[in-house]
Design a protein around this motif. Structure first.
Motif, short mmCIF file in Angstrom:
data_model
loop_
_atom_site.label_atom_id
_atom_site.label_comp_id
_atom_site.label_asym_id
_atom_site.label_seq_id
_atom_site.Cartn_x
_atom_site.Cartn_y
_atom_site.Cartn_z
N ARG A 699 0.83 -1.21 0.00
CA ARG A 699 0.00 0.00 0.00
C ARG A 699 0.86 1.25 0.00
NH1 ARG A 699 -2.47 0.27 5.13
NH2 ARG A 699 -3.91 -1.37 4.49
N LEU A 700 1.92 1.26 0.80
CA LEU A 700 2.80 2.42 0.86
C LEU A 700 3.50 2.67 -0.46
CD1 LEU A 700 4.25 1.85 4.43
CD2 LEU A 700 2.82 3.77 3.71
N LEU A 701 3.64 1.62 -1.27
CA LEU A 701 4.22 1.77 -2.61
C LEU A 701 3.17 2.14 -3.66
CD1 LEU A 701 6.73 -1.23 -2.63
CD2 LEU A 701 7.32 1.21 -2.78
N GLY A 702 1.92 2.23 -3.24
CA GLY A 702 0.85 2.56 -4.18
C GLY A 702 0.20 1.36 -4.83
N GLY A 703 0.56 0.15 -4.40
CA GLY A 703 -0.05 -1.06 -4.96
C GLY A 703 -1.33 -1.40 -4.25
N TYR A 704 -2.36 -0.59 -4.47
CA TYR A 704 -3.60 -0.72 -3.73
C TYR A 704 -4.35 -2.02 -4.03
CZ TYR A 704 -2.75 4.28 -2.95
OH TYR A 704 -2.19 5.48 -2.63
N GLU A 705 -4.38 -2.43 -5.28
CA GLU A 705 -5.09 -3.66 -5.64
C GLU A 705 -4.42 -4.87 -4.99
OE1 GLU A 705 -7.81 -4.27 -7.07
OE2 GLU A 705 -8.35 -2.53 -8.31
N GLU A 706 -3.10 -4.94 -5.08
CA GLU A 706 -2.37 -6.07 -4.48
C GLU A 706 -2.54 -6.08 -2.96
OE1 GLU A 706 -1.19 -3.76 -6.51
OE2 GLU A 706 0.37 -4.55 -7.86
N ALA A 707 -2.49 -4.91 -2.35
CA ALA A 707 -2.68 -4.82 -0.92
C ALA A 707 -4.08 -5.28 -0.53
CB ALA A 707 -2.44 -3.39 -0.44
N LEU A 708 -5.09 -4.86 -1.30
CA LEU A 708 -6.46 -5.26 -1.03
C LEU A 708 -6.61 -6.77 -1.03
CD1 LEU A 708 -9.52 -4.49 -0.74
CD2 LEU A 708 -9.64 -4.68 -3.24
N GLU A 709 -6.04 -7.44 -2.02
CA GLU A 709 -6.18 -8.88 -2.11
C GLU A 709 -5.50 -9.58 -0.93
OE1 GLU A 709 -7.08 -12.73 -3.19
OE2 GLU A 709 -7.99 -10.81 -3.73
N LEU A 710 -4.31 -9.14 -0.60
CA LEU A 710 -3.60 -9.75 0.52
C LEU A 710 -4.36 -9.51 1.84
CD1 LEU A 710 0.28 -9.25 0.23
CD2 LEU A 710 -1.02 -11.38 0.27
N ASN A 711 -4.83 -8.31 2.05
CA ASN A 711 -5.55 -8.01 3.30
C ASN A 711 -6.88 -8.74 3.37
OD1 ASN A 711 -3.90 -6.34 4.93
ND2 ASN A 711 -4.23 -4.62 3.53
N ARG A 712 -7.53 -8.94 2.24
CA ARG A 712 -8.78 -9.71 2.23
C ARG A 712 -8.53 -11.14 2.68
NH1 ARG A 712 -10.88 -13.47 -0.57
NH2 ARG A 712 -9.20 -13.45 -2.11
N ARG A 713 -7.47 -11.74 2.14
CA ARG A 713 -7.14 -13.11 2.52
C ARG A 713 -6.73 -13.20 3.99
NH1 ARG A 713 -2.88 -13.96 -2.04
NH2 ARG A 713 -2.05 -15.44 -0.52
N THR A 714 -5.99 -12.22 4.44
CA THR A 714 -5.57 -12.21 5.85
C THR A 714 -6.77 -12.09 6.77
OG1 THR A 714 -3.48 -11.16 5.22
CG2 THR A 714 -4.09 -11.08 7.54
N LEU A 715 -7.70 -11.21 6.42
CA LEU A 715 -8.89 -11.01 7.24
C LEU A 715 -9.72 -12.29 7.31
CD1 LEU A 715 -10.92 -9.32 8.83
CD2 LEU A 715 -11.81 -8.46 6.65
N GLU A 716 -9.94 -12.92 6.19
CA GLU A 716 -10.73 -14.16 6.20
C GLU A 716 -10.06 -15.24 7.04
OE1 GLU A 716 -11.22 -15.20 2.13
OE2 GLU A 716 -12.75 -13.67 1.72
N ALA A 717 -8.73 -15.35 6.91
CA ALA A 717 -8.01 -16.38 7.67
C ALA A 717 -8.04 -16.07 9.16
CB ALA A 717 -6.57 -16.47 7.18
N ARG A 718 -7.87 -14.82 9.53
CA ARG A 718 -7.90 -14.47 10.95
C ARG A 718 -9.28 -14.67 11.54
NH1 ARG A 718 -3.91 -9.07 11.20
NH2 ARG A 718 -2.00 -10.26 11.66
N ARG A 719 -10.31 -14.41 10.79
CA ARG A 719 -11.66 -14.67 11.29
C ARG A 719 -11.87 -16.14 11.58
NH1 ARG A 719 -15.20 -10.59 7.36
NH2 ARG A 719 -15.10 -8.76 8.74
N GLN A 720 -11.25 -17.00 10.80
CA GLN A 720 -11.38 -18.44 11.03
C GLN A 720 -10.46 -18.91 12.14
OE1 GLN A 720 -10.68 -20.44 7.32
NE2 GLN A 720 -12.46 -19.54 6.29
N LEU A 721 -9.24 -18.40 12.16
CA LEU A 721 -8.24 -18.89 13.11
C LEU A 721 -8.42 -18.28 14.49
CD1 LEU A 721 -5.64 -20.63 13.38
CD2 LEU A 721 -4.34 -18.56 12.84
N LEU A 722 -8.76 -17.00 14.55
CA LEU A 722 -8.89 -16.27 15.81
C LEU A 722 -10.35 -15.90 16.04
CD1 LEU A 722 -5.90 -13.83 15.21
CD2 LEU A 722 -5.82 -15.98 16.49
N ARG A 723 -10.63 -15.29 17.17
CA ARG A 723 -11.97 -14.77 17.42
C ARG A 723 -12.27 -13.61 16.45
NH1 ARG A 723 -12.34 -11.92 21.86
NH2 ARG A 723 -10.10 -11.77 22.22
N HIS A 724 -13.55 -13.44 16.15
CA HIS A 724 -13.94 -12.30 15.32
C HIS A 724 -13.58 -10.99 16.01
CE1 HIS A 724 -16.41 -13.47 11.71
NE2 HIS A 724 -16.11 -14.65 12.24
N ARG A 725 -13.56 -11.03 17.35
CA ARG A 725 -13.25 -9.82 18.10
C ARG A 725 -11.80 -9.76 18.58
NH1 ARG A 725 -18.43 -7.98 21.80
NH2 ARG A 725 -19.90 -7.73 20.09
#
Length: 999
Positions: A699-725
């Motif tokens: 994101r800091l390099l301006g790669g917003y699309e790539e950052a979005l995809e990585l963060n989406r995957r991270t969010l989904e995995a954390r919701r499964q692995l950790l508590r939603h909260r």
């Protein structure tokens, strides 16, 4: 004797339209209730506080009462008849002389179960103890011969509460000091000041030096006036984390529907107090709040009252009224000593008070044991004087006394009676002063305790006897009034005054110091919950962390104690207690390097946590040095396929991001993620952390699309692995919403961030740095969707909290100030925008250096402010400089450089250089389409700006074509009625705002 519910037949009942109510100040709550009951029946009540000076004969004081209007109603209590104190013989003589000849002039009610002077029987007092309000009122009315007909009900909330009934919510208040003396002038001042304050301004601070009796005065205020409140809640406030924990514990008492999360309970309590729902009459006592800067932002506002005790008069700068608490007046000292030590006469009490300089704490402790001793006051004063030449200890900087000598006498007394009490007292001095969680000591296995302490810890009777002895001489007090008998007399915790703590600690023998510190360290280590990232366990860490210093945890070689220190540092980082964590981390680095050696594994563990805290306050150069040293050592020692090395490398990548070296950070982050995937797999939490960090670099390099995809995957995995909260899951939600916003998907971003900000507040509290990030991002999302009213409120609130909680120079606060500045430039106050912007630019330059992209970006923002204020040439020069520096820092194709160019082209037009402006925008449009795509909001702004430049060159045909195509794409991307679309359609030239990002 008291107890007869109706007057005797031989005493004529006399009804008067007025009554003088004579009462001791200690019993004010009873006086208020009785007066209310009589006034409801048409009786005029005159209040007469009974406080005759000790030198005035009782007969004379009682004759003065007969001069009062109407009948005299005496409120009999042990306090009333002993005030001074007076002997029963004095009372018997006075009552026989004054009351007996005209008993119908007097009436009485009794609120004591203790024996009264024999002659008091002539008052024929009715007993109001141990009964309910209705029966008490019936007996009162009958004693005065008033009509007993029932009266219409009055709203309960407008009348004084029956004194035997405590407020609906009552917690943490110390037991009432039945020997409380004096302060009769101060208590009404406090009461009237609170009553006269407007809504939200009812704050009074009792301030004075240590040992002066501030806490006792606050407790007495509660017992005298507490019946006027529905909620009374006492909170230790010497440490921010503990204060927040204890305030959060009020949530279930208020019946608030919250989950177990600490932040949710704290937010709910503050909101309920602010609204006055479910109770508007509340009293909050903040005890020991000596550092206003640490907690003033957490002081509740609303219809209730706040009473603060503090040594610090700076509370006056935080909207609090100050009431200074001085040492006792001499007559107060004498009265107190004689109440505490009845065997001492007035002259002896006076000499003792002079020797102890009228300090209440010393009077209390000294008189208590002198009463049980055969020692005369003269002998005691001689002992005190004998040590003055060499043994004076300045326990408090503003109150020098021969404390060492006085305490050696008291400790000898304790040692002779219950020697275990001295052992316990010394052990407690290895906790922090104030609240001492003695329950933690009970968890240590018996075979791990020193022989001298083993019996004390494992014998409940001996334990209670030791604490009882310390309480008897006012050396400690139990924390809560709710603790009563049995094992509970040991209490959850006891309170050790800071002066007592200091002098006891100083007197512990060297060998015993090491032993006691080890015991307390073990107790703290055993209490470590072990999961500092779990917000539900933060209250436990808030209780533990203040004691680390006093137990010398940094001098221990015990691995369990090392883990405790590291977990506490992690808790401080996650909870936002950065400055306290940095102090602990710095001390730990020095201590462990000396104790364990420079290259011990624990030292590298520590350096990671210490660097996190330093990075949180923007010391990126300092953290880079720490992390680079760790990386170099661990690479040589363990190789690159080692988890400790990878963790250190991840910290170094974060430092590089902070320093603006984004390409280096990206390269390192990408390699780290690959290594984690190879070692641990895709779904391990450490792999997900690395994935999160790579997305930030992108994101800091301006790669917003790539950052979005990585963060989406991270969010989904954390919701499964950790508590939603879980805090990491919530952190991923901020990142994902940020990417959506930067890509122009504003509606999606608002939807996600609205929910996330709400959950952040519930789970982590509204002042946690991560919560502030969530709310700030929500403000930006709302702003981009055109919800400017909501955005304005959030921008202001977040900046105010950031300044209060984190400080003005904190990286987060400066990020908030940058946003507030560019919002104010367009929609609020241009002067405010300029003042904020100047602070932000200079702050970033000082923190990061002149060549950092944040300095260039915020200077570009500042140039727009200058333009709006008519300083066009200066704005043009500053913006051209910012464009050059930004290109040098991040490259010509970075979105930040393209944004600066959009603004620069506008300024070129304003200073009369339309050709250069059009040339620049033509290149910007080409690069923006290539980097971000035709429909990205930044590209669309560039296309609209290009059309404006073409129109300035009178190339209207081409300008109309460019504008028409851009408007069509704007309508498709953001909607025909979006503010940006409407603005572009009205040919308002777009500008770009630089937004500093989290690293």
């Amino acid at each position: 004797m008291p107890g007869t519910p109706v007057p005797r037949a031989e005493v004529p009942v006399r009804f008067d339209a007025s009554v003088t109510l004579s009462f001791a100040g200690f019993n004010r709550a009873w006086a208020a209730w009785i007066a209310d009951r009589l006034e409801r029946r048409g009786v005029t009540v005159h209040h007469q506080r009974w406080a005759p000076p000790i030198e005035q004969p009782l007969e004379e004081a009682l004759w003065d009462l007969t001069l009062s209007p109407g009948r005299v109603l005496v409120l009999l209590s042990d306090w009333y008849v002993q005030l001074g104190p007076r002997s029963h013989e004095e009372w018997d003589r006075a009552v026989r002389e004054v009351v007996a000849p005209d008993p119908g002039r007097f009436a009485a009610v009794s609120i004591t179960t203790l024996a009264l002077p024999g002659a008091a029987s002539v008052l024929d007092a009715v007993d109001l103890t141990g009964i309910g309000a209705d029966e008490a009122e019936r007996r009162l009315v009958a004693r005065l011969g008033l009509p007993a007909d029932p009266l219409p009900d009055r709203a309960a909330r407008t009348a004084p509460r029956f004194p035997a009934d405590v407020p609906e919510v009552w917690g943490g208040v110390p037991r009432r000091n039945i020997r409380f003396t004096g302060r009769e002038e101060l208590l009404p001042v406090v009461y009237e000041t609170l009553q006269d304050a407007g809504a939200g301004a009812g704050v009074v601070t009792l301030h004075g030096m240590s040992g002066i009796g501030k806490t006792q005065l606050a407790a007495e205020y509660v017992y005298r006036f507490g019946s006027e409140y529905d909620v009374v809640w006492w909170v230790p406030a010497d440490r921010r984390a503990l204060y927040r924990q204890k305030l959060a514990e009020l949530a279930p008492e208020l019946g608030l529907s919250t989950g177990a999360e600490y932040g949710e309970r704290l937010r709910a309590v503050r909101d309920a107090l602010r609204r006055g729902d479910p109770h508007s009459r509340w009293l909050l006592i903040l005890d020991g709040a000596d550092e206003p800067d640490q907690i003033w932002d957490l002081v509740p506002t609303g219809p209730g009252h706040v009473l603060i005790t503090s040594r610090n008069p700076e509370w006056s700068e935080h909207n609090s009224n100050l009431v200074e608490v001085p040492v006792y007046e001499r007559d107060e000292s004498v009265a107190f000593i004689r109440r505490r030590a009845p065997r001492l006469g007035p002259a002896e009490a006076d000499r003792l008070a002079e020797a102890l300089e009228d300090l209440p704490l010393l009077l209390d402790q000294t008189a208590g044991w002198l009463n049980d001793s055969d020692m005369s006051v003269e002998e005691y004063i001689e002992l005190l004087g004998g040590g003055i030449d060499q043994d004076v200890v300045r326990v408090s900087g503003d109150f020098p006394l021969a404390f060492q000598t006085a305490w050696s006498i008291l400790l000898n007394k304790l040692r002779d009676t219950v020697p275990e009490s001295v052992d316990l007292l010394r052990l407690c001095s290895f906790f922090a002063p104030g609240s001492v969680p003695v329950r933690l000591l009970k968890a240590i296995p018996q075979d791990e305790l020193p022989a001298r302490l083993s019996g004390l810890m494992n014998d409940p009777l001996l334990w209670n006897k030791a604490i009882g002895q310390l309480r008897q001489y006012s050396v400690v007090r139990l924390e809560s009034h709710d603790v009563i008998t049995g094992d509970a007399t040991s209490g959850e915790s006891i309170y050790l005054h800071r002066m007592v703590h200091q002098i006891v600690r100083k007197g512990v023998p060297d060998g015993e110091q090491r032993e006691s510190a080890d015991v307390v360290r073990r107790a703290l280590a055993a209490a470590d919950p072990g999961r500092p990232s779990d917000t539900r366990l933060w209250p436990a860490y808030a209780e533990i962390t203040p004691h680390l210093k006093w137990a010398d945890t940094l001098g221990s070689t015990d691995p369990a104690v090392h883990s405790l220190v590291l977990n506490c540092l992690r808790y401080m980082y996650l909870s936002g207690e950065y400055r306290a964590g940095i102090k602990l981390g710095a001390r730990a680095m020095d201590a462990w390097r000396e104790l364990l050696g420079e290259n011990h594994p624990r030292v590298w563990d520590l350096s990671y946590h210490y660097a996190n805290l330093l990075r949180a306050v923007g010391d990126y150069a300092g953290t880079e040095a720490i992390e680079r040293a760790a990386v170099d050592h661990l690479r040589a020692e363990r190789g690159e396929q080692d988890l400790e090395y990878l963790r250190a490398a991840g910290g170094l990548a974060a430092d590089l991001r902070g320093l603006g070296r984004y390409e280096e950070a990206h390269e390192m982050s990408e390699w780290i993620l690959g290594a984690y995937r190879e070692l641990l797999g895709e779904q391990d939490s450490r792999t997900l952390n690395a994935q999160n960090n790579l997305a930030i670099s992108l994101r800091l390099l301006g790669g917003y699309e790539e950052a979005l995809e990585l963060n989406r995957r991270t969010l989904e995995a954390r919701r499964q692995l950790l508590r939603h909260r879980h805090s990491w899951t919530l952190y991923s939600e901020i990142n994902h919403a940020t990417d959506l916003r930067l890509l122009g998907r504003y509606s999606e971003a608002v939807s996600l961030q609205t929910q996330s900000a709400r959950v952040h507040t519930i789970v982590m509290g509204q002042d946690n740095p991560q919560t502030l990030r969530a709310q700030h991002n929500l403000a930006l999302c709302l702003y981009r969707t055109g919800e400017r009213g909501q955005a304005a409120e959030l921008f202001t609130r977040v900046l105010e909290r950031g300044e209060r909680v984190l400080g003005e120079t904190d990286p987060l606060t400066m990020m908030f100030a940058a946003s507030q500045s560019f919002f104010a430039r367009e929609h609020a106050d241009i002067d405010q925008a300029r003042a904020l912007s100047e602070k932000v630019v200079s702050g970033y330059a000082d923190m990061l250096g002149e060549e950092h992209p944040y300095v260039s970006g915020t200077r570009a923002n500042h140039a727009l402010i200058l333009r709006n204020m008519g300083e066009r040439d200066q704005a043009h020069h500053l913006l051209e400089e910012a464009l050059t520096e930004m290109g040098r820092a991040v490259g010509e194709n970075h979105p930040w450089t393209l944004g600066c160019a959009i603004n620069a082209s506008a300024l070129r037009n304003l200073v009369g250089d339309p050709e250069s402006a059009a040339t620049l925008m033509n290149a910007v449009v080409t690069r923006a389409i290539e980097v971000l795509g035709r429909a990205h909001p930044l590209t669309l702004s560039a296309r609209i700006a290009h059309a404006a430049d073409l129109r300035s060159l009178r190339d209207r045909r081409y300008a109309d074509k460019v504008e028409s195509e851009a408007l069509d794409d704007l309508a498709k991307t953001l909607g025909a009625q979006h503010v940006h679309t409407v603005s572009a359609r009205s040919r308002v030239r777009p500008y770009w705002d630089f937004e500093p990002q989290i690293i």
